[in-house]
Write a protein that holds these residues in place. Sequence first.
Motif, PDB file in Angstrom:
ATOM      1  N   ALA A 170       0.822  -1.207   0.000  1.00 47.41           N
ATOM      2  CA  ALA A 170       0.000   0.000   0.000  1.00 47.41           C
ATOM      3  C   ALA A 170       0.860   1.263   0.000  1.00 47.41           C
ATOM      4  O   ALA A 170       0.630   2.179  -0.799  1.00 47.41           O
ATOM      5  CB  ALA A 170      -0.937  -0.002   1.202  1.00 47.41           C
ATOM      6  N   THR A 171       1.847   1.330   0.882  1.00 45.92           N
ATOM      7  CA  THR A 171       2.637   2.556   1.000  1.00 45.92           C
ATOM      8  C   THR A 171       3.563   2.768  -0.196  1.00 45.92           C
ATOM      9  O   THR A 171       3.908   3.909  -0.517  1.00 45.92           O
ATOM     10  CB  THR A 171       3.488   2.540   2.279  1.00 45.92           C
ATOM     11  N   LEU A 172       3.960   1.698  -0.866  1.00 45.93           N
ATOM     12  CA  LEU A 172       4.837   1.821  -2.030  1.00 45.93           C
ATOM     13  C   LEU A 172       4.054   1.850  -3.339  1.00 45.93           C
ATOM     14  O   LEU A 172       4.651   1.958  -4.419  1.00 45.93           O
ATOM     15  CB  LEU A 172       5.843   0.665  -2.053  1.00 45.93           C
ATOM     16  N   GLY A 173       2.735   1.736  -3.261  1.00 49.91           N
ATOM     17  CA  GLY A 173       1.915   1.791  -4.457  1.00 49.91           C
ATOM     18  C   GLY A 173       2.047   0.569  -5.344  1.00 49.91           C
ATOM     19  O   GLY A 173       1.920   0.667  -6.570  1.00 49.91           O
ATOM     20  N   LEU A 174       2.289  -0.597  -4.726  1.00 52.67           N
ATOM     21  CA  LEU A 174       2.446  -1.830  -5.494  1.00 52.67           C
ATOM     22  C   LEU A 174       1.130  -2.588  -5.545  1.00 52.67           C
ATOM     23  O   LEU A 174       0.307  -2.507  -4.623  1.00 52.67           O
ATOM     24  CB  LEU A 174       3.524  -2.717  -4.843  1.00 52.67           C
ATOM     25  N   ASN A 175       0.927  -3.334  -6.622  1.00 50.01           N
ATOM     26  CA  ASN A 175      -0.273  -4.155  -6.767  1.00 50.01           C
ATOM     27  C   ASN A 175       0.006  -5.546  -6.196  1.00 50.01           C
ATOM     28  O   ASN A 175       0.795  -6.302  -6.770  1.00 50.01           O
ATOM     29  CB  ASN A 175      -0.667  -4.260  -8.240  1.00 50.01           C
ATOM     30  N   PRO A 176      -0.630  -5.903  -5.065  1.00 51.94           N
ATOM     31  CA  PRO A 176      -0.354  -7.217  -4.467  1.00 51.94           C
ATOM     32  C   PRO A 176      -0.953  -8.378  -5.248  1.00 51.94           C
ATOM     33  O   PRO A 176      -0.583  -9.526  -5.040  1.00 51.94           O
ATOM     34  CB  PRO A 176      -0.981  -7.108  -3.078  1.00 51.94           C
ATOM     35  N   GLY A 177      -1.891  -8.084  -6.158  1.00 52.64           N
ATOM     36  CA  GLY A 177      -2.474  -9.133  -6.990  1.00 52.64           C
ATOM     37  C   GLY A 177      -3.228 -10.186  -6.183  1.00 52.64           C
ATOM     38  O   GLY A 177      -3.783  -9.916  -5.116  1.00 52.64           O
ATOM     39  N   TRP A 178      -3.205 -11.408  -6.733  1.00 50.01           N
ATOM     40  CA  TRP A 178      -3.900 -12.510  -6.072  1.00 50.01           C
ATOM     41  C   TRP A 178      -3.272 -12.862  -4.737  1.00 50.01           C
ATOM     42  O   TRP A 178      -3.948 -13.357  -3.830  1.00 50.01           O
ATOM     43  CB  TRP A 178      -3.910 -13.736  -6.984  1.00 50.01           C
ATOM     44  N   GLN A 179      -1.958 -12.605  -4.606  1.00 49.62           N
ATOM     45  CA  GLN A 179      -1.304 -12.871  -3.325  1.00 49.62           C
ATOM     46  C   GLN A 179      -1.905 -12.006  -2.224  1.00 49.62           C
ATOM     47  O   GLN A 179      -2.107 -12.461  -1.105  1.00 49.62           O
ATOM     48  CB  GLN A 179       0.196 -12.603  -3.429  1.00 49.62           C
ATOM     49  N   GLY A 180      -2.203 -10.753  -2.569  1.00 48.94           N
ATOM     50  CA  GLY A 180      -2.823  -9.867  -1.588  1.00 48.94           C
ATOM     51  C   GLY A 180      -4.186 -10.374  -1.151  1.00 48.94           C
ATOM     52  O   GLY A 180      -4.534 -10.313   0.033  1.00 48.94           O
ATOM     53  N   LEU A 181      -4.970 -10.873  -2.095  1.00 49.05           N
ATOM     54  CA  LEU A 181      -6.274 -11.432  -1.735  1.00 49.05           C
ATOM     55  C   LEU A 181      -6.110 -12.632  -0.817  1.00 49.05           C
ATOM     56  O   LEU A 181      -6.850 -12.786   0.166  1.00 49.05           O
ATOM     57  CB  LEU A 181      -7.030 -11.837  -3.008  1.00 49.05           C
ATOM     58  N   GLY A 182      -5.138 -13.483  -1.139  1.00 49.74           N
ATOM     59  CA  GLY A 182      -4.882 -14.640  -0.279  1.00 49.74           C
ATOM     60  C   GLY A 182      -4.459 -14.224   1.118  1.00 49.74           C
ATOM     61  O   GLY A 182      -4.861 -14.843   2.109  1.00 49.74           O
ATOM     62  N   GLN A 183      -3.673 -13.168   1.218  1.00 51.10           N
ATOM     63  CA  GLN A 183      -3.239 -12.685   2.530  1.00 51.10           C
ATOM     64  C   GLN A 183      -4.404 -12.120   3.325  1.00 51.10           C
ATOM     65  O   GLN A 183      -4.497 -12.341   4.544  1.00 51.10           O
ATOM     66  CB  GLN A 183      -2.140 -11.639   2.351  1.00 51.10           C
ATOM     67  N   LEU A 184      -5.293 -11.409   2.666  1.00 48.94           N
ATOM     68  CA  LEU A 184      -6.488 -10.895   3.347  1.00 48.94           C
ATOM     69  C   LEU A 184      -7.344 -12.040   3.878  1.00 48.94           C
ATOM     70  O   LEU A 184      -7.820 -12.001   5.025  1.00 48.94           O
ATOM     71  CB  LEU A 184      -7.304 -10.023   2.397  1.00 48.94           C
ATOM     72  N   LEU A 185      -7.535 -13.074   3.051  1.00 48.34           N
ATOM     73  CA  LEU A 185      -8.328 -14.221   3.477  1.00 48.34           C
ATOM     74  C   LEU A 185      -7.655 -14.951   4.636  1.00 48.34           C
ATOM     75  O   LEU A 185      -8.330 -15.438   5.553  1.00 48.34           O
ATOM     76  CB  LEU A 185      -8.545 -15.171   2.297  1.00 48.34           C
ATOM     77  N   TYR A 186      -6.337 -15.020   4.593  1.00 44.29           N
ATOM     78  CA  TYR A 186      -5.607 -15.691   5.671  1.00 44.29           C
ATOM     79  C   TYR A 186      -5.766 -14.932   6.988  1.00 44.29           C
ATOM     80  O   TYR A 186      -5.970 -15.543   8.049  1.00 44.29           O
ATOM     81  CB  TYR A 186      -4.136 -15.807   5.296  1.00 44.29           C
ATOM     82  N   LEU A 187      -5.694 -13.603   6.923  1.00 40.55           N
ATOM     83  CA  LEU A 187      -5.904 -12.803   8.131  1.00 40.55           C
ATOM     84  C   LEU A 187      -7.334 -12.957   8.645  1.00 40.55           C
ATOM     85  O   LEU A 187      -7.559 -13.032   9.858  1.00 40.55           O
ATOM     86  CB  LEU A 187      -5.590 -11.334   7.850  1.00 40.55           C
ATOM     87  N   LEU A 188      -8.293 -13.008   7.735  1.00 35.67           N
ATOM     88  CA  LEU A 188      -9.684 -13.224   8.147  1.00 35.67           C
ATOM     89  C   LEU A 188      -9.857 -14.586   8.810  1.00 35.67           C
ATOM     90  O   LEU A 188     -10.657 -14.733   9.740  1.00 35.67           O
ATOM     91  CB  LEU A 188     -10.608 -13.098   6.935  1.00 35.67           C
ATOM     92  N   LEU A 189      -9.106 -15.581   8.341  1.00 36.69           N
ATOM     93  CA  LEU A 189      -9.153 -16.901   8.961  1.00 36.69           C
ATOM     94  C   LEU A 189      -8.644 -16.834  10.395  1.00 36.69           C
ATOM     95  O   LEU A 189      -9.230 -17.441  11.300  1.00 36.69           O
ATOM     96  CB  LEU A 189      -8.315 -17.882   8.143  1.00 36.69           C
ATOM     97  N   TRP A 190      -7.569 -16.095  10.618  1.00 37.99           N
ATOM     98  CA  TRP A 190      -7.065 -15.896  11.977  1.00 37.99           C
ATOM     99  C   TRP A 190      -8.117 -15.196  12.839  1.00 37.99           C
ATOM    100  O   TRP A 190      -8.304 -15.551  14.011  1.00 37.99           O
ATOM    101  CB  TRP A 190      -5.773 -15.071  11.947  1.00 37.99           C
TER     102      TRP A 190
END
Length: 249
Positions: free
Chosen positions: A211-231
Amino acid sequence: MAYVLEYHLVHYRRTWRASVLSTFVLPLLTLVGFGVGVGGYVDGGIDGVPYLEWVVPGLIASTAVQTAIGESTWPVLSYFEWLKVYFAQAAAPLRTSAILGGHLAFMMFRVLLSVVAFALVAAIFGALASPWAVAVLPIGVLTGFAVAAPVTAYSASVSTDSYLAILMRFAVLPMSLFSGVFFPVETLHPVLRAVAYALPLWHGVDLSRSATLGLNPGWQGLGQLLYLLLWCAAGWFLALRRFRRRLVV
């Protein structure tokens, strides 16, 4: 849940002054110490990014986690063992889910305040390179909840603060050091790298850095969001189960 949240907010209204100094001074000292001090020895930055800009999102995510842990350890234990606040709320009567949900909502309020304060200090230093940096606010809250919920379950399961000291020493400190906050996890041994990937903080750090560097996390970012939601979901389930065992007769 709203009544429980109101209780914590009213209590905080009487004690907030004690945390104002640390909320703004600690980010300032951290940025000067790590971003400017240590960063001065990192020639060329990391992956072409100045070290200050690279380390700031990690520090923001780490601040969210540290605040979440601070609010979900000794306060939770004290409300069970010493002050008996939870038992009083249960006798009101309030639902167990409302008691837990209200306190977790207040924890996220505290996390949000800490993240906003750190982001403001970082902006003054010019360390937020992208307008997408505003996304660190919800990312910080999500990461904080992913940690606060299971830690709340743990705090509700112990009877003395000696177990909280163990948690800090053998879980919180290593997670803070080896989750990509200060250096890339790719430099770690593969086993330690796998452990870092399993912890919620690394995912919060990586999302915040994108976010701070303006990078597109792509599908990995979605997976990370889902993983945090799982926690978050697992932590909520464990905490609610523990609260019910202790509060429901």
